[in-house]
Scaffold this active site. Sequence first.
Site, PDB file in Angstrom:
ATOM      1  CE  LYS A  22     -10.840 -43.725 -11.664  1.00 16.30           C
ATOM      2  NZ  LYS A  22     -11.278 -44.942 -12.343  1.00 16.30           N
ATOM      3  CG  ASN A  23     -12.640 -46.526  -9.119  1.00 17.72           C
ATOM      4  OD1 ASN A  23     -12.774 -45.889 -10.170  1.00 17.72           O
ATOM      5  ND2 ASN A  23     -11.538 -47.190  -8.824  1.00 17.72           N
ATOM      6  CB  CYS A 118      -6.867 -50.613 -20.433  1.00 13.13           C
ATOM      7  SG  CYS A 118      -6.890 -51.334 -18.809  1.00 13.13           S
ATOM      8  NE  ARG A 123      -9.675 -53.548 -16.182  1.00  4.41           N
ATOM      9  CZ  ARG A 123      -9.789 -52.286 -15.742  1.00  4.41           C
ATOM     10  NH1 ARG A 123      -9.125 -51.340 -16.345  1.00  4.41           N
ATOM     11  NH2 ARG A 123     -10.607 -51.999 -14.760  1.00  4.41           N
ATOM     12  CG  ASP A 307      -7.128 -49.258  -8.362  1.00  2.06           C
ATOM     13  OD1 ASP A 307      -8.322 -48.956  -8.224  1.00  2.06           O
ATOM     14  OD2 ASP A 307      -6.731 -50.067  -9.218  1.00  2.06           O
ATOM     15  NE  ARG A 400      -9.734 -43.085 -17.689  1.00  2.00           N
ATOM     16  CZ  ARG A 400      -9.815 -44.409 -17.736  1.00  2.00           C
ATOM     17  NH1 ARG A 400      -8.823 -45.099 -18.269  1.00  2.00           N
ATOM     18  NH2 ARG A 400     -10.851 -45.047 -17.244  1.00  2.00           N
TER      19      ARG A 400
HETATM   20  C1  EPZ Z   1     -12.611 -51.703 -10.666  1.00  2.00           C
HETATM   21  O1  EPZ Z   1     -12.417 -52.170 -11.984  1.00  2.00           O
HETATM   22  C2  EPZ Z   1     -11.936 -50.340 -10.615  1.00  2.00           C
HETATM   23  N1  EPZ Z   1     -12.569 -49.447 -11.583  1.00  2.00           N
HETATM   24  C3  EPZ Z   1     -10.447 -50.489 -10.935  1.00  2.00           C
HETATM   25  O2  EPZ Z   1      -9.856 -49.206 -10.771  1.00  2.00           O
HETATM   26  C4  EPZ Z   1      -9.819 -51.431  -9.914  1.00  2.00           C
HETATM   27  O3  EPZ Z   1      -8.463 -51.643 -10.246  1.00  2.00           O
HETATM   28  C5  EPZ Z   1     -10.573 -52.775  -9.937  1.00  2.00           C
HETATM   29  O4  EPZ Z   1     -11.973 -52.554  -9.699  1.00  2.00           O
HETATM   30  C6  EPZ Z   1     -10.050 -53.748  -8.888  1.00  2.00           C
HETATM   31  O5  EPZ Z   1     -10.153 -53.166  -7.617  1.00  2.00           O
HETATM   32  C7  EPZ Z   1     -13.777 -48.887 -11.283  1.00  2.00           C
HETATM   33  O6  EPZ Z   1     -14.351 -49.133 -10.231  1.00  2.00           O
HETATM   34  C8  EPZ Z   1     -14.336 -47.937 -12.294  1.00  2.00           C
HETATM   35  P1  EPZ Z   1     -12.643 -56.094 -11.410  1.00  2.00           P
HETATM   36  P2  EPZ Z   1     -13.169 -53.526 -12.463  1.00  2.00           P
HETATM   37  O7  EPZ Z   1     -13.839 -56.503 -12.173  1.00  2.00           O
HETATM   38  O8  EPZ Z   1     -14.517 -53.600 -11.853  1.00  2.00           O
HETATM   39  C9  EPZ Z   1     -11.193 -59.941 -13.697  1.00  2.00           C
HETATM   40  C10 EPZ Z   1      -8.545 -47.381 -11.315  1.00  2.00           C
HETATM   41  O9  EPZ Z   1      -7.320 -47.287 -11.352  1.00  2.00           O
HETATM   42  N2  EPZ Z   1     -12.559 -59.983 -14.246  1.00  2.00           N
HETATM   43  O10 EPZ Z   1     -12.661 -56.157  -9.920  1.00  2.00           O
HETATM   44  O11 EPZ Z   1     -13.070 -53.580 -13.922  1.00  2.00           O
HETATM   45  C11 EPZ Z   1     -10.392 -58.791 -14.293  1.00  2.00           C
HETATM   46  O12 EPZ Z   1      -9.835 -59.172 -15.534  1.00  2.00           O
HETATM   47  C12 EPZ Z   1      -9.225 -48.590 -11.902  1.00  2.00           C
HETATM   48  O13 EPZ Z   1      -9.314 -46.543 -10.766  1.00  2.00           O
HETATM   49  C13 EPZ Z   1     -12.955 -61.075 -15.017  1.00  2.00           C
HETATM   50  O14 EPZ Z   1     -12.175 -61.990 -15.251  1.00  2.00           O
HETATM   51  O15 EPZ Z   1     -12.221 -54.624 -11.825  1.00  2.00           O
HETATM   52  C14 EPZ Z   1      -9.349 -58.513 -13.245  1.00  2.00           C
HETATM   53  O16 EPZ Z   1      -8.266 -59.402 -13.418  1.00  2.00           O
HETATM   54  C15 EPZ Z   1      -8.241 -49.498 -12.629  1.00  2.00           C
HETATM   55  N3  EPZ Z   1     -14.208 -61.099 -15.521  1.00  2.00           N
HETATM   56  C16 EPZ Z   1     -10.068 -58.853 -11.933  1.00  2.00           C
HETATM   57  O17 EPZ Z   1     -11.219 -59.632 -12.292  1.00  2.00           O
HETATM   58  C17 EPZ Z   1     -15.116 -60.097 -15.279  1.00  2.00           C
HETATM   59  O18 EPZ Z   1     -16.269 -60.193 -15.759  1.00  2.00           O
HETATM   60  C18 EPZ Z   1     -10.543 -57.634 -11.152  1.00  2.00           C
HETATM   61  O19 EPZ Z   1     -11.385 -56.915 -11.993  1.00  2.00           O
HETATM   62  C19 EPZ Z   1     -14.701 -58.998 -14.494  1.00  2.00           C
HETATM   63  C20 EPZ Z   1     -13.430 -58.960 -13.981  1.00  2.00           C
END
Ligand code: EPZ
Length: 421
Positions: A22-23, A118, A123, A307, A400
């Site tokens: 998915k990701n 969420c 996020r 995850d 999802r």
């Molecule tokens: C991706 O989300 C995945 N989703 C998530 O999977 C996964 O948990 C996450 O990466 C971490 O591995 C998809 O790929 C569609 P991040 P993403 O940006 O990109 C902070 C699932 O279960 N952050 O790496 O949104 C954020 O708040 C889902 O399949 C900022 O502060 O995750 C978090 O604490 C859930 N500012 C941390 O970084 C930003 O601009 C990691 O978020 C972006 C992120």
Amino acid sequence: MAKYIVTSSAPLRGEVQISGAKNAVLPILAATVLAGEVCEINDVPDLRDVQVMCNILDSIGCKVTQEKEISRVTVDSSTISNSEVPYALAKLMRASFFITGALLAKTGKAKIAIPGGCAIGNRPVDLHIKGLRMLGAQIYEDNAGIDAHAEKLIGNLVYLDFPSVGATENIMMAATLAEGTTTIENAAEEPEIVDLANFLNKMGAKIKGAGTDTIKIEGVEKLHGTRHTVIPDRIETGTFMVAAAITRGDVLIKNSVPDHVRPVIAKLIECGAVVNDEVDGLRVRGDLKPLVATDIKTLPYPGFPTDMQAQFMALLTTVEGTSQVFETVFENRFMHAAELSKMGANIRVEGRKATVPGDKFTLKGTQVISTDLRGGAALVLASLVAKGTSEILDIFHIERGYENFVEKLRGLGAIIERVED
Ligand code: EPZ
């Protein structure tokens, strides 16, 4: 609303085939915008989030053909007619924001709602926006969303304060058509980023270093269509590995990539499970030795994946001894702990740390609510070994991210059914 009815099942046995990730497929579908031609994507899982991304591509004028029976999606992005993603679609899924960079690079504009938070955290997308601004984008931001413009993006050095997966992907996609070279430092290293970079390079992009913390993108004039097969889903793989362990079963997980789940393999072995990398896939046995406690700390890849934290916590409620779980990536990703406690687990949450006492016979079936995608999956795993029967509500979260979840579990002997309320 649909729900799952799950009854205490015998140890899972047999084999299961893992679907496309998915990701990986979500950013790859977003990246088809950059081609301006036809792209054929294979091993696309039939998931709600994939449907939302296809609807978004359709809404900006792409011609999208979905052939679910052969897990293929074809996107012709030569017909893009607008750069505004409808609010109703953007709000459905955080990953919709991952189209911003590609849309901006291809059309010079991108108007999209900022994804809401969420259950697992608020996020923000500040790192995405900061990175795109570093490439020269003019981005107007209000509480409805962002309105971005850029005649031509200019390559630059972008340092990510946190190795954000989505920000790395968004900036990498935008940089493919920028003037000059972009370097992303402190980039995320997840396998899904490597898969996206491979797809972009097949489209004619010039990306080096994906999978490390420094990615170099040399901008090119234009990209072209291509064909790509998505990598297997490492989180679905990990989920079925834990399903084998928690039920003390013996499961062969086919179409898995052992290298993508090293931390999960290591932790399962620490707990006493036996994991073998066989010709046909990963074989996980939880039936050879008593399973014991271990500690988990989630980290960006290659650390233990956030995850997989919920699913592993479910396992830890059933092993001998007390485990500590540290969630370092998201600020609120223990919502499933309260639901597991309704089943009799005695989990103590203090900030980013959860203390999980284990006992093979603690869990009792009851009604529980999925709070998010992986938390919901954890409740299904726990229900397989809880005494009696469980009802799991709000399963839309689970559906999802898991293709044919009920069928795959039933194929291993799980007693689970999906009923409309
Ligand atoms: C991706 O989300 C995945 N989703 C998530 O999977 C996964 O948990 C996450 O990466 C971490 O591995 C998809 O790929 C569609 P991040 P993403 O940006 O990109 C902070 C699932 O279960 N952050 O790496 O949104 C954020 O708040 C889902 O399949 C900022 O502060 O995750 C978090 O604490 C859930 N500012 C941390 O970084 C930003 O601009 C990691 O978020 C972006 C992120």
